[in-house]
Design an enzyme around this catalytic site. Sequence first.
Site, mmCIF file in Angstrom:
data_model
loop_
_atom_site.group_PDB
_atom_site.id
_atom_site.type_symbol
_atom_site.label_atom_id
_atom_site.label_comp_id
_atom_site.label_asym_id
_atom_site.label_seq_id
_atom_site.Cartn_x
_atom_site.Cartn_y
_atom_site.Cartn_z
ATOM 1 N N SER A 173 -6.576 8.010 13.739
ATOM 2 C CA SER A 173 -6.209 8.062 12.329
ATOM 3 C C SER A 173 -4.724 8.419 12.177
ATOM 4 O O SER A 173 -3.886 7.778 12.793
ATOM 5 C CB SER A 173 -7.113 9.083 11.632
ATOM 6 O OG SER A 173 -7.055 8.947 10.253
ATOM 7 N N ASP A 337 -15.590 1.156 10.344
ATOM 8 C CA ASP A 337 -14.487 1.902 9.729
ATOM 9 C C ASP A 337 -13.853 1.030 8.646
ATOM 10 O O ASP A 337 -13.213 0.030 8.941
ATOM 11 C CB ASP A 337 -13.465 2.244 10.818
ATOM 12 C CG ASP A 337 -12.325 3.119 10.327
ATOM 13 O OD1 ASP A 337 -12.187 3.292 9.097
ATOM 14 O OD2 ASP A 337 -11.576 3.640 11.168
ATOM 15 N N HIS A 370 -15.165 5.744 9.738
ATOM 16 C CA HIS A 370 -13.886 6.211 10.284
ATOM 17 C C HIS A 370 -14.065 7.459 11.153
ATOM 18 O O HIS A 370 -13.364 7.661 12.132
ATOM 19 C CB HIS A 370 -12.933 6.498 9.115
ATOM 20 C CG HIS A 370 -11.570 6.932 9.544
ATOM 21 N ND1 HIS A 370 -10.781 6.174 10.390
ATOM 22 C CD2 HIS A 370 -10.847 8.053 9.262
ATOM 23 C CE1 HIS A 370 -9.624 6.818 10.598
ATOM 24 N NE2 HIS A 370 -9.658 7.949 9.926
ATOM 25 N N ASP A 371 -15.025 8.300 10.788
ATOM 26 C CA ASP A 371 -15.295 9.542 11.522
ATOM 27 C C ASP A 371 -15.700 9.322 12.972
ATOM 28 O O ASP A 371 -15.688 10.268 13.759
ATOM 29 C CB ASP A 371 -16.417 10.323 10.832
ATOM 30 C CG ASP A 371 -15.893 11.548 10.102
ATOM 31 O OD1 ASP A 371 -14.679 11.810 10.210
ATOM 32 O OD2 ASP A 371 -16.699 12.229 9.448
#
Lengths: 397, 219
Positions: A173, A337, A370-371
């Site tokens: 990220s 994501d 995304h995590d």
Amino acid sequence: MTQIVKRPETLPEIRPPEIRRLEQVRTQTITFEGPGETLHLESGQTLHPVTVAYETYGRLNEGRDNAVLVCHALSGDAHAAGYHGLEKDEKPGWWDVLIGPGKSLDTDKYFVISSNFLGGCKGSAGPSSINPATGKPYGLDFPFYTVKDMVQVQRRLLKHLGVPRLLAVIGGSLGGMQVLQWAISFPGMVRGAIPIATTARLSPQAIAFNEVARQAIMSDPDWNGGDYSLDAQPERGLGLARMIGHITYLSEQAMLHKFSRRYINGQGRSFCLTKDFQVESYLHHQGSSFVRRFDANTYLYITRAMDYFDLEAAYGRLSTAFSGCRCPFLVVSFTSDWLFPPEQSRELVQALRRVGLDVSYCNIESDQGHDAFLLPGHRMGDVVAGFLNRLTRMAAS
Amino acid sequence: MSAHCVTAQQVDWSRSRPRDRALDTSIVSLVPQGARVLDLGCGNGDLLLRLKADRKVEERGVELEPGAVAECLSRGLSVIQADLEESLTDLREVAFDVVVLNQVLLATARPLHLLTEALRVGRLVLVSFPNFTYWRIRSQIVFKGRLPVNPTLPYQWYDTPNIRLATVKDFRALCQDKRWKVNKELFVNLDRQDLPRPVRFWPNMRASLALFALERGQG
């Protein structure tokens, strides 16, 4: 992380896996001050002195060529792995799934460095740290900083630690943005770059979510134009910002698996406006636990640094940005994501290949959104370990 | 989305493993020491690993199936997950000494375009495919009236990744037509242990697998 590749015909004797942990870790700080230590920021402003919080795991070898720099994301800190051993039921560092003895970033082999980036609120100089000129927190007097500025400060830390070059820089990220900037800013120092779940520039949709989060903070009366004491920060606004963030870090599938449409009380509708669904409870919990460990002004600054990161704008074309890079890249994205979508990683891969760089790319199947880069349960660890092995072999030959 | 894309996740590639590995020794023998090699459709990286060990090549792979890509990367290979055709557009001319298309051509939507692109980015292109006019296939169709399911075409008509068929004669005709220089031809059939046995005469009839080495430039 264990991955069973092939099951042999006869089952081997089953031995419990050896569980080894990092010894107790601690966060250290270094303050760069004195003549020549003033930090010149991209915004044109300056900062002095500059304190950096960091942790290291493993040992720097004699050739000083086994160092791996870990870059954290929006809400991370220097504490990437292991335990501080200060409280009961303590959670390990934020990337403990990846870092430790025998893990992908094997601390028996690599010297792992993790620092709280410039402008963070976990020990490094930032809006919540004390301005030596006034004796009070900087607040909005803190200068604006960018991803490039963060990397400059990390470079100083490496110099302080006596690390001349990095075997690899890795991060997800916003951490991945720092990885890209590292390979561009200091090509001679980086032997391998591992940008994960990241992008050369945020989509307008991601900027929009950041803006809503900022407005949540700034419309909380407790924010008070950024002038609040640290024990009375705009908790409602910051909590709401975090709730919005968490929606974007998950995927529709992940939410469906985690919560379905389950009610908190298990019975059904309670005809009230307080939280009723488990997904609401999750978001509220994320919000309220976040305000205990994070600073509202810092959130404003960091999201701005993310918004401003744009390699295409900074270098004209994306491939131009990478034209000075020399190291192999491992780009990793996750199928579900949607905040940093795989398409943006493919753009990176395309630009890197166009300038003839050695690029590996894997779009890892995961429904965690995304995590995923922070979670176990997929092949990121194996892929990273394989790439680091290759870099080690290349460095040796 | 290419046909390869659609089928990639449903195909049981382990079934074709003996066939896919049958020509590895021949392919390795055609690759010069220290060459830059691009393996298009590299699967789990078996061939690239062997090329790295035996020929010290600088390896690059392209593969669409995510599990296979992860396997390659965990083995320390340089591989990208991408559509084969799309992966070539970013490469300049003669970026590689050798481009390998091992048992993948028949599963692609535009095999001719892929071959043309491979010949653009590579000095030498190694292409292998199952020969559909192998006598056992002919007799099966003629006498049993069924499509072949055998070690070189190990799939039923409804689950095969192959959307094309090819024969030795047809491939030769294409090379002639396109004026591609054929550097070497190699034909085998598989014995009971799935080991390759060379075929010298009447390959269009007697070989179940074919390997062509095409060279850049006009023949």
